[in-house]
Write an enzyme that holds these catalytic residues in place. Structure first.
Site, PDB file in Angstrom:
ATOM      1  N   CYS A  58      35.514 -24.721  36.192  1.00 25.16           N
ATOM      2  CA  CYS A  58      34.969 -24.798  37.550  1.00 25.16           C
ATOM      3  C   CYS A  58      36.116 -24.963  38.541  1.00 25.16           C
ATOM      4  CB  CYS A  58      33.994 -25.962  37.668  1.00 25.16           C
ATOM      5  SG  CYS A  58      33.234 -26.061  39.291  1.00 25.16           S
ATOM      6  N   CYS A  62      35.943 -32.294  41.278  1.00 26.18           N
ATOM      7  CA  CYS A  62      35.148 -33.538  41.226  1.00 26.18           C
ATOM      8  C   CYS A  62      35.758 -34.456  40.147  1.00 26.18           C
ATOM      9  CB  CYS A  62      33.697 -33.217  40.906  1.00 26.18           C
ATOM     10  SG  CYS A  62      33.044 -31.894  41.960  1.00 26.18           S
ATOM     11  N   CYS A  65      34.340 -35.104  36.536  1.00 26.34           N
ATOM     12  CA  CYS A  65      33.703 -34.020  35.789  1.00 26.34           C
ATOM     13  C   CYS A  65      34.564 -33.420  34.677  1.00 26.34           C
ATOM     14  CB  CYS A  65      33.276 -32.920  36.760  1.00 26.34           C
ATOM     15  SG  CYS A  65      32.227 -31.687  35.956  1.00 26.34           S
ATOM     16  N   CYS A 102      15.933 -28.256  32.880  1.00 22.62           N
ATOM     17  CA  CYS A 102      16.962 -28.234  33.922  1.00 22.62           C
ATOM     18  C   CYS A 102      18.204 -27.515  33.397  1.00 22.62           C
ATOM     19  CB  CYS A 102      17.381 -29.652  34.293  1.00 22.62           C
ATOM     20  SG  CYS A 102      15.993 -30.723  34.661  1.00 22.62           S
ATOM     21  N   CYS A 133      14.264 -26.290  36.747  1.00 25.18           N
ATOM     22  CA  CYS A 133      15.222 -26.876  37.684  1.00 25.18           C
ATOM     23  C   CYS A 133      16.569 -26.210  37.417  1.00 25.18           C
ATOM     24  CB  CYS A 133      15.331 -28.379  37.469  1.00 25.18           C
ATOM     25  SG  CYS A 133      16.573 -29.148  38.539  1.00 25.18           S
ATOM     26  N   CYS A 193      16.108 -32.303  43.899  1.00 26.36           N
ATOM     27  CA  CYS A 193      16.548 -33.365  42.997  1.00 26.36           C
ATOM     28  C   CYS A 193      17.941 -33.738  43.484  1.00 26.36           C
ATOM     29  CB  CYS A 193      16.583 -32.826  41.566  1.00 26.36           C
ATOM     30  SG  CYS A 193      17.311 -33.984  40.400  1.00 26.36           S
ATOM     31  N   ARG A 265      15.249 -41.210  38.586  1.00 27.14           N
ATOM     32  CA  ARG A 265      15.609 -40.921  37.189  1.00 27.14           C
ATOM     33  C   ARG A 265      16.809 -41.739  36.734  1.00 27.14           C
ATOM     34  NH1 ARG A 265      16.513 -35.283  36.820  1.00 27.14           N
ATOM     35  NH2 ARG A 265      14.263 -35.166  36.890  1.00 27.14           N
TER      36      ARG A 265
END
Ligand code: SAM
Ligand code: DTB
Ligand code: SF4
Length: 320
Positions: A58, A62, A65, A102, A133, A193, A265
């Protein structure tokens, strides 16, 4: 103590939220549980299963991650999975009792070349009578509308922390860009979400500010994932300090009070949590979990263990 209000608000001030965080623990849990019972059956829990459909490489940085190309983690990257393999995993998740499937992709934003396949995947999974999702990174208005037209039920896009602290966590995109995507998702009438991570070295003020942003959106996110940081070797946050369990419970309780009709959640981090801590989170208003042996790239609590836990607590799974 003030009378308990069941009003749905979108004008929360930081100071009020901080006051909730500093309430005596029993007072806070009572408030949260009272609101939870007003809007939900307290013995029901929603189960979502996750699948990472594109892994690693990616472009974003972040700091938490495993999938960022900026850090050297142990992760093997994988291109977008074929539709048949995604649908097969969705069938398995349904057979095991999940009501929502998801799908996550390690992208800054989805590419045109992949978009037709993503729409095809949504159509195929809807036919299984599962809620869908996706979390694919930033979306523009056209992409959001196309996902909606294909039948996507939910889009996950987390704010992750406060607007202030975000700069310490990500430099390749801004908080405002996250907010812009949330606006496009809500405009397209896709359920949202959106939540965050605790345990990245943030302060209580940062947690309060994250929840303030969520609660003051024009419409509360239908689903609010609260993730406990899973420290990943090779990322800048690999040595982060563990969060006090009661601070996690407080965070769940405040989310429940601010967004009383949302599913809160208890997300990443459950595999390291004692059953008693999870039970306390459910008491504080968490009513959804990720269910399945894997999250995106890390292990989740095991299905066999979760089944026993839900059974021991008399919690039933529900279709939202
Ligand atoms: N690329 C997309 C994005 O950033 O929105 C989707 C995938 S991203 C991995 C989805 C969310 O997973 C993040 O926003 C974060 O809240 C959560 N997450 C990722 N890694 C995590 C970790 N190590 N511990 C806890 N939560 C994590
Ligand atoms: C969310 O808030 N948590 C999920 C989901 N949305 C996509 C992801 C958790 C990821 C945990 C780390 C990993 O497995 O890579
Ligand atoms: Fe990970 Fe998503 Fe950030 Fe990419 S954009 S590094 S997948 S959290």
């Amino acid at each position: 103590m003030q009378n308990q209000s069941t009003e749905i608000r979108h004008d929360w001030q930081l100071t009020e939220i901080l006051q909730l965080f500093t309430l005596p623990f029993n007072e806070l849990i009572f408030k949260a549980q009272t609101l939870h019972r007003h809007y939900f059956n307290p013995n029901e829990i929603q189960l979502s299963s996750l699948l990472n459909i594109k892994t690693g490489k990616c472009s974003e940085d972040c700091a938490y991650c495993s999938q960022s190309a900026h850090f050297k983690t142990a992760l093997e990257s994988e291109p977008l999975m074929p539709t048949e393999a995604i649908v097969a995993a969705a069938k398995q998740a349904k057979a095991k009792g999940a009501t929502r499937f998801c799908m996550g992709a390690a992208w800054r934003s989805p590419k045109i070349k992949d978009f037709t396949q993503l729409l095809e995947v949504i159509i195929a999974i809807k036919q299984l009578e599962l809620e869908t999702c996706m979390t694919l990174g930033m979306l523009n208005a056209t992409q959001a509308q196309q996902l909606k037209a294909a039948g996507l039920d939910y889009y996950n896009h987390n704010l992750d922390t406060s607007s202030d602290y975000y700069k310490n966590i990500v430099t390749t995109h801004s908080y405002q860009e996250r907010l812009d995507t949330l606006a496009e998702v809500q405009k397209a009438n896709i359920k949202l979400c959106c939540g965050g991570i605790i345990g990245m070295g943030e302060s209580v003020e940062d947690r309060a500010d994250l929840l303030r942003h969520l609660a003051n959106l024009p419409k509360h996110p239908e689903s609010v994932p609260i993730n406990l940081l899973i420290p990943i070797a090779g990322t800048p946050l690999e040595n982060s300090q563990a969060v006090d369990s009661f601070d996690l419970v407080r965070c769940i309780a405040v989310a429940r009070i601010l967004m009383p009709t949302s599913y809160v959640r208890l997300s990443a981090g459950r595999s390291e949590m004692a059953d008693t801590l999870q039970a306390l989170c459910f008491l504080a208003g968490a009513n959804s979990i990720f269910y399945g042996d894997k999250l995106l790239t890390t292990n989740n609590a095991e299905i066999t263990h979760d089944k026993q836990l839900l059974d021991r607590l008399g919690l039933n799974s529900t279709v939202q």
